[in-house]
Design an enzyme around this catalytic site. Structure first.
Site, PDB file in Angstrom:
ATOM      1  N   GLU A   1      33.280  88.656 -97.739  1.00  0.00           N
ATOM      2  CA  GLU A   1      32.403  89.432 -97.228  1.00  0.00           C
ATOM      3  C   GLU A   1      30.857  88.653 -97.021  1.00  0.00           C
ATOM      4  OE1 GLU A   1      34.541  90.446 -99.151  1.00  0.00           O
ATOM      5  OE2 GLU A   1      35.147  92.049 -98.643  1.00  0.00           O
TER       6      GLU A   1
ATOM      7  N   GLU B   1      37.728  92.866 -92.442  1.00  0.00           N
ATOM      8  CA  GLU B   1      39.379  92.673 -92.780  1.00  0.00           C
ATOM      9  C   GLU B   1      40.271  93.518 -92.299  1.00  0.00           C
ATOM     10  OE1 GLU B   1      37.293  90.917 -96.896  1.00  0.00           O
ATOM     11  OE2 GLU B   1      37.992  92.980 -96.813  1.00  0.00           O
TER      12      GLU B   1
ATOM     13  N   HIS C   1      36.366 102.346-105.067  1.00  0.00           N
ATOM     14  CA  HIS C   1      36.709 102.516-103.851  1.00  0.00           C
ATOM     15  C   HIS C   1      36.287 104.053-103.174  1.00  0.00           C
ATOM     16  CE1 HIS C   1      39.137  99.249-104.517  1.00  0.00           C
ATOM     17  NE2 HIS C   1      39.297  98.938-103.318  1.00  0.00           N
TER      18      HIS C   1
ATOM     19  N   ASP D   1      31.755 100.084-101.423  1.00  0.00           N
ATOM     20  CA  ASP D   1      31.713  99.651-102.844  1.00  0.00           C
ATOM     21  C   ASP D   1      31.669  98.161-102.551  1.00  0.00           C
ATOM     22  OD1 ASP D   1      33.503 102.056-102.122  1.00  0.00           O
ATOM     23  OD2 ASP D   1      33.055 102.614-103.970  1.00  0.00           O
TER      24      ASP D   1
END
Lengths: 376, 328, 338
Positions: C70, C30, C139, C95
């Site tokens: 993902e 991404e 995160h 994460d």
């Protein structure tokens, strides 16, 4: 003040900035002769003994074990009996550590090295030493798998007397990972081109191991360029070479595998520090190094023996020749040293006890004195 | 005397397709029997009744094209050219199986034939097929990759994400929904919000087709169209094959979720092999005797595969810890 | 020639050199390019922290921005690897593994074994790990034990620029799936890195500091915290040896055991949550294999068993500090106070 001799932190190699004092080997009051080991010092690259460059009586220890001092800092004082303690106090108080000539604002070690391109190969080299005094430069050529830091303990000592130059051969050190041929003639030609490029028409050559054979070859091919030869633990005299060491050096892929191989280079295995091995591994892990070293070994040492022997052919040349060997050399037998005497008028041979293949490191003081005598 | 061949395949190719379908059928029927006898460890999910879908699609592929299958993967493997004996050995957990006994029925794969594996995780093959299609795009030889899912996995996030990704990257990826009406015991109509997979395809930005998956020729024609489009760079499509499975979700499934008489009706009226048989003999292209001859050969080949599987050695302790990392 | 570059530059250089050398290497993730499909600048981001910036200009379509999916694109990277490519997929934050973990641990990790050794899955999944950025609970995790736990996955977590470049090049050349962890708080640290390509074997730990009194075994950011602790302890006459694991799987237990045998004391420092983490794994293995060499109890330094807090004061308390590490070492040294 006359009669006082400082003991200072030596500079070993071009990137050394400071050293850690490990221990004193002599006591206050001891009489010290030239070459006597007086203290053990450790840098991030290596640990070794500091040998007394001058004679005297040790009067004051400044450094304590564990202390870290910059290069050229005062570690101790030697002085004659007539010098008083008060005079020594004054000397110590007024001593200023000279600025290291290699340091500038960046403190960058990179300044110590220069780069030049020859036949598409980028070569790292160092050029320093005493340019006043009108002496010819001394070119140091390292051996198989080595680099200019093999001359760590020699370059500054000899540089006090002559201009000195040391290079990383093609595919070695930080030079481009490309070979300039795999015969002694190829490599000698490369050295000649290097000397042309840095505008040195004539020089004294000091060669170690494979570097010695290259130096000898250059003396044969271009005698006008070579003022003298100092061949140290050198290839090019006899057939025997420790092929197992060469193969092991190339094949080792971890510290565990490399340690026993590299230990063979020294009479004193304790000189093989973790840092030394890590630096070697960093070099060997570069893409292309294994292939290049394998090709070079196959070219120069086919069938596990030395393929070319230029030194005996020097008999006719008349170039001053000295040969220095460590008695416990396990890579190229010390017996080869005597071969230099065959028919070469005036050849000097020195075999030093208590040293192995890296005799220029293990017996630096004596080797430096021998080189300085040759190139004076 | 043979009549003019009205089919899009030559007689020889038709016979090959029949042999493939019959091999799948007899392979699965034999497993059904042997499993009930306790010969086979673990679980098997049988493709019996669905042969026309796998065969009609795979007929258009060669070994450079890739497929990823479901837990019910024997049919895809056989029609993609995976060795039947090696498959049987794998199902028996023996050395010499496609995974040397380490994968089992749900993980039969043969990458050399472009079969990227049956999969125990439903919908997991769809992203892998996006990858295979991406690799095909870089290779630029007009190859495609096909993801098979059931009606159940057609709702899995991985499948839906893959539809989008394939459309966004214009991949030569094809998504085949083998809709046999049941996801384990749950009816498709309950679990899927849209009735039409054509609508779902449109919702994800690609064309969709629905065919009767028990009609070999319908499958063959529809598959040919979308595969050709993908080969020519026209991007992904979705193909729904409506079909039936003869057995339960897994062997041992009592199938009480089915209506009374449903299974009998399926066998009688929706058997794709019977349909194929009837079509080709009625057209006079192939005789019943020719088909029966193939039946006999296939039965013999399956018997041989079972015997070899039973005779093959079991893996040993030494095999337990191999094939995890390549040594370097 | 070696010169000083950062870990961030080392990652970029490794990718650059491998993509130049091998056309099978492709990258996806991404925003690894940024600006795809938009009307403004292409390569607008080069990754959320700019790590991949500049590669698009050289390699164009071999770098692919992905949709926010993902499962699909990590799975695609894995599938492409099984078909002969060498993809480097970026999982922006480790994460995010939850949404694509099946593709990693049930598919990529198991192909080689399930398919009887006949499959290779040479995929690298790069992911940012670790706390210190005030990025909060979702995160900031390490999660390294979860991947280390899976047979069939290789897990690498370098702490220096030199190690980063050599290990990433090796990971790309490796034929198994590698989870390559980049600690977000270490991207800026600099070190000497050769310009030429080189490799470091996976499964080789590095002794970053030699010492005779106590062995600290650790990885990632904690290597640097341990070095700070070592400097403090040296003034007290305590010399610690620090083993940087570098690879969590395969694991170099030999170097750990050599160190503990020499010092007789072990402190494991791990930024991953305390239950079932790398520290517990190393501690158990040392207790089993070098019990007689131990002169003191084994100590572990880890965060508390909580999610990573947001507030800066809390996050700073969460991450193990040099002081905590030094205290643990003192506990193991005879007569030392905690």
């Amino acid at each position: 003040m006359s009669g006082i001799t400082p003991i200072i932190m030596p500079k070993w190699g071009l990137s050394m900035k400071q050293g850690t004092v490990v221990s004193w080997l002599v006591d206050v009051g001891a009489s010290i002769s030239v070459g006597k080991p007086i203290m053990e010092v450790e840098t991030d690259k290596i640990a070794s003994d500091v040998e007394a460059p001058d004679p005297g009586v040790l009067r004051r220890k400044i450094a304590n074990p564990g202390d870290v001092f910059p290069v050229k800092a005062l570690l101790g004082v030697m002085a004659g009996e007539e010098v008083t303690e008060a005079q020594i106090d004054a000397y110590v108080a007024s001593f200023v550590t000279p600025v290291d000539a290699d340091d500038d604002e960046d403190g960058a070690a990179e300044q110590a090295w220069q780069w030049i391109e020859i036949d598409g190969i980028r070569v790292r080299y160092a050029r320093r030493g005493n340019a006043e005094g009108g002496k010819l430069p001394v070119l140091f050529i390292h051996g198989f798998g080595g680099d200019l830091d093999n001359w760590l303990f020699n370059i500054d000592a000899v540089g006090a007397q002559n201009p000195v130059i040391a290079l990383d051969l093609p595919a070695h050190g930080q030079s481009s990972l490309t070979l300039a041929g795999t015969t002694l003639k190829d490599l000698a030609r490369f050295i000649a081109k290097f000397l042309d490029a840095i505008e040195v028409p004539r020089a004294h050559l000091v060669g170690h191991s494979m570097g010695g054979a290259i130096a000898a070859q250059l003396a044969l091919d271009a005698p006008a360029r070579v003022a003298s030869l100092s061949l140290i633990g050198s290839a090019g005299l006899g057939r025997e070479i420790n092929a197992e060491y060469l193969a092991g050096y190339v094949a080792a892929n971890s510290r565990r595998e490399l340690k026993p191989v590299v230990e063979q280079l020294f009479a004193d295995a304790s000189l093989v520090s973790r840092q030394l091995l890590d630096d070697l591994l960093k070099y060997k892990r570069l893409d292309g190094v294994s292939a290049a070293l394998t090709e070079l070994a196959a070219g120069l040492f086919p069938g596990g023996q030395q393929g070319e022997l230029p030194v005996p052919a020097l008999a006719a040349g008349g170039i001053p020749l000295q040969v220095i060997w460590g008695e416990e050399d396990r890579i190229i037998p010390a017996g080869h040293a005597a071969l230099a005497l065959k028919g070469i008028k005036g050849a000097k041979v020195t075999v030093l006890a208590g040293a192995g293949h890296m005799v220029q490191m293990e017996k630096a003081g004596e080797v430096n004195a021998l080189i300085k005598a040759q190139v004076a | 005397m043979t009549s003019k061949n009205p089919f899009p395949l030559s007689k020889e190719e038709l016979l090959k397709c029949y042999r493939t379908m019959r091999t799948i059928r007899e392979f699965e029927e034999r497993l059904h029997v042997d499993f009930s006898r306790g010969d086979i460890p673990g679980f098997v999910h049988l493709y019996a009744g669905e042969e026309a879908a796998a065969t009609g699609i795979m007929k258009h592929l060669n070994s450079g094209d890739r497929i990823a299958s479901t837990h019910r993967g024997h049919g895809h493997c056989i029609s993609k050219g995976v060795d039947v004996v090696a498959m049987m050995k794998e199902i028996y957990g023996k050395k010499g199986g496609t995974g040397n006994g380490k994968g089992g029925s749900m993980h039969i794969a043969d990458l050399s034939m472009g079969m990227m594996g049956a999969n125990g995780i439903l919908g997991a093959g769809a992203p892998l097929v996006c990858g295979a299609a991406l690799a095909a795009k870089f290779r630029n030889k007009g190859e495609v990759a096909i993801s098979f899912v059931g009606d159940g996995a057609s709702n899995q996030g991985t499948f839906l994400e893959s539809l989008n990704l394939a459309a966004v990257w214009n991949l030569p990826a094809l998504f085949v929904v083998e809709n046999n009406g049941y996801a384990e015991s749950t009816a498709r109509d309950y679990a899927t919000a849209v009735d039409s997979y054509v609508d779902r395809a449109a919702g994800f930005g690609m064309p969709g087709i629905t065919v009767d998956g028990t009609d070999f020729f319908a499958v063959y024609e529809a598959a040919g169209e979308i595969i050709q489009r993908a080969r020519e760079g026209g991007g992904p499509s979705l193909l729904e094959c409506k079909m039936v499975r003869f057995y339960g979700h897994f062997e041992g499934d009592a199938q009480t979720y089915r209506a009374t008489g449903e299974l009998d009706d399926i066998r009688a009226n929706h058997d794709c092999l019977k349909k194929f048989n009837a079509q080709v003999t009625a057209a006079g292209v192939i005789s019943a005797a020719e088909l029966q001859a193939i039946d006999q050969q296939v039965l013999a080949a399956i018997e041989d595969a079972v015997q070899q599987a039973k005779a093959a050695p079991l893996p040993t302790l030494a095999d337990l810890t191999t094939d995890v990392y390549i040594s370097y | 020639m070696a010169r000083k570059i950062s870990i961030k530059q080392a990652v970029n250089e490794a990718l650059d050199q491998e993509m130049a050398r091998d056309p099978a290497v492709i990258c996806m993730g991404e925003d690894i390019v940024g600006g795809t499909g938009a009307d403004g600048e292409k390569d607008a981001w080069g990754g959320v922290l700019g790590v991949t910036k500049g590669l698009y200009a050289k390699y164009g379509d071999r770098l692919m921005d992905t949709p926010l999916s993902e499962s699909a694109y990590i799975g695609a990277a894995i599938g492409a690897a099984a078909c002969g490519m060498r993809p480097v997929a970026e999982l922006m934050f480790i994460d995010f593994m939850g949404v694509c973990f099946d593709q990693i641990y049930n598919q990529a990790a198991k192909f080689r074994y399930m398919f009887g050794g006949k499959a290779e899955t040479p995929v690298v999944i790069r992911a940012m790990v670790g706390a210190g950025f005030r990025a909060a609970a979702q995160h900031s995790q390490m999660l390294t034990p979860l991947f280390t736990h899976i047979p069939g996955l290789k897990v690498v977590c370098p702490s220096t620029p030199y190690d980063t470049k050599g290990l990433l090049i090796q990971s790309i050349r490796d034929n198994d799936p590698v989870i390559f962890c980049e600690h977000k708080a270490l991207y800026g640290i600099e070190g000497e890195v050769p310009e030429a390509s080189y490799t470091i074997p996976l499964g080789e730990a590095n002794v970053v500091r030699e010492g005779k009194h106590c062995s600290i075994v650790t990885y990632g950011l904690m290597v640097h915290r341990s070095l700070e602790a070592a400097a403090t302890l040296a003034k007290e006459g305590i010399e610690v040896e620090i083993v940087d694991l570098r690879s969590l799987s395969p694991l170099d237990m030999d170097t750990v055991l050599d160190s503990v045998t020499k010092t007789g004391r072990l402190v494991c420092v791990d930024e991953a949550s305390p239950r079932c983490n790398i520290a517990t794994d190393i501690s158990a293995q040392v207790a089993m294999q070098a019990f007689s060499a131990l002169k003191a109890q084994i100590e572990m330094v880890t965060p508390p068993h909580t999610p990573v807090p947001f507030s800066p004061t809390l996050e700073d308390l969460y991450i193990p500090s040099a002081a905590q590490i030094a205290a643990a070492v003192r506990k193991t040294v005879k007569g030392g106070k905690s």
